[in-house]
Motif scaffolding. Structure first.
Motif, PDB file in Angstrom:
ATOM      1  N   ARG A  40       0.784  -1.229   0.000  1.00 27.90           N
ATOM      2  CA  ARG A  40       0.000   0.000   0.000  1.00 27.90           C
ATOM      3  C   ARG A  40       0.821   1.285   0.000  1.00 27.90           C
ATOM      4  N   ASP A  98       9.066  -3.068   3.714  1.00 27.45           N
ATOM      5  CA  ASP A  98       7.778  -3.647   4.055  1.00 27.45           C
ATOM      6  C   ASP A  98       8.011  -4.996   4.706  1.00 27.45           C
ATOM      7  N   ILE A 157       5.833  -8.345   6.854  1.00 26.16           N
ATOM      8  CA  ILE A 157       4.513  -8.887   7.180  1.00 26.16           C
ATOM      9  C   ILE A 157       4.669 -10.266   7.816  1.00 26.16           C
ATOM     10  N   GLN A 178      -0.551  -9.340   9.368  1.00 27.26           N
ATOM     11  CA  GLN A 178      -0.328  -8.024   9.946  1.00 27.26           C
ATOM     12  C   GLN A 178       1.133  -7.667   9.727  1.00 27.26           C
ATOM     13  N   GLU A 218       4.043  -4.008   8.832  1.00 32.65           N
ATOM     14  CA  GLU A 218       4.278  -2.572   8.812  1.00 32.65           C
ATOM     15  C   GLU A 218       5.109  -2.186   7.602  1.00 32.65           C
ATOM     16  N   THR A 219       4.971  -0.935   7.217  1.00 32.37           N
ATOM     17  CA  THR A 219       5.735  -0.381   6.109  1.00 32.37           C
ATOM     18  C   THR A 219       6.470   0.850   6.616  1.00 32.37           C
ATOM     19  N   HIS A 251       4.079   3.014   8.828  1.00 30.21           N
ATOM     20  CA  HIS A 251       2.642   2.767   8.679  1.00 30.21           C
ATOM     21  C   HIS A 251       2.376   1.342   9.145  1.00 30.21           C
ATOM     22  N   ASN A 297       0.160  -1.826   9.152  1.00 31.69           N
ATOM     23  CA  ASN A 297      -0.886  -2.428   8.330  1.00 31.69           C
ATOM     24  C   ASN A 297      -1.853  -3.132   9.269  1.00 31.69           C
ATOM     25  N   ARG A 347      -5.637  -8.274   8.998  1.00 37.12           N
ATOM     26  CA  ARG A 347      -6.570  -8.686   7.944  1.00 37.12           C
ATOM     27  C   ARG A 347      -6.762 -10.193   8.021  1.00 37.12           C
TER      28      ARG A 347
END
Length: 186
Positions: free
Chosen positions: A40, A88, A90, A119, A121-122, A133, A135, A138
């Motif tokens: 994203r 990024d 995950i 889940q 982060e970026t 950021h 994430n 989900r």
């Protein structure tokens, strides 16, 4: 009751009967793979290809096993023209079912389906200034298929492809290569 429902109930009953009659076994699979996934940040969102690694545990019989899988992925993309770097990461946990159909003594095809929670982060660094950021968590469905090659009754190699629905109702693809080590009755 429709004939499709009756057929599904019959298939489930046969699986449960076989699971009760046969001895279940535990299979451990360290995984390494490549995935194409939606990232994203920075906007606009884009697809990246990156390495993924983790482990999968199966418990059950060949025809019907429960599976749990944990994987991690990290990627880094540099944009020198914008003096920007994007990192990024995950983490994912998948729970589902797997069914393997033997095609011979040493080869089989498997199908898998379930749900995956992810889940991460970026971190976007622009001109030396970092912004992180998170994430959100989900939960998405997945389905896949693969090929398994057995070297013995305890050791095998498997390769598979899994489709995972993402936030934009598109599909991410994860290709994995794993080594299977089995424990329990064969």
């Amino acid at each position: 009751m429709t004939s499709i429902k009756q057929f599904l109930i019959l298939v489930l009953a046969l699986f449960l009967y076989e699971a009760h009659a046969a001895e279940s076994r535990l299979t451990f699979e360290p995984l390494y793979g490549v995935e194409t996934t939606l990232v994203r940040y920075p906007e606009p969102a884009r697809y990246v290809t990156r390495a993924t690694y983790g482990a999968r545990v199966l418990y059950g019989i060949t025809a019907f096993s429960g599976e749990a899988e944990y994987t991690q992925a990290m990627s880094r993309k540099d944009y020198p023209a914008d003096d920007q770097k994007v990192e990024d990461s995950i983490q994912r946990l998948s729970l589902g079912f797997r069914s393997t159909l033997p095609m011979g003594k040493f080869i089989g095809v498997y199908f898998r389906a379930g749900g995956r929670a992810s889940q991460g982060e970026t971190k976007v660094t622009t001109a030396g200034v970092s912004e992180t950021h998170d994430n959100p968590l989900r939960v998405d469905p997945y389905a896949g298929a693969g090929l398994q090659l057995a070297f013995s009754s305890l050791l095998g190699l498997n390769a598979g492809a899994t489709m995972i629905r993402n936030a934009e109702n598109e599909y991410d693809v994860q290709y994995t290569l794993g080594l299977s080590a089995r424990f329990g009755n064969m």
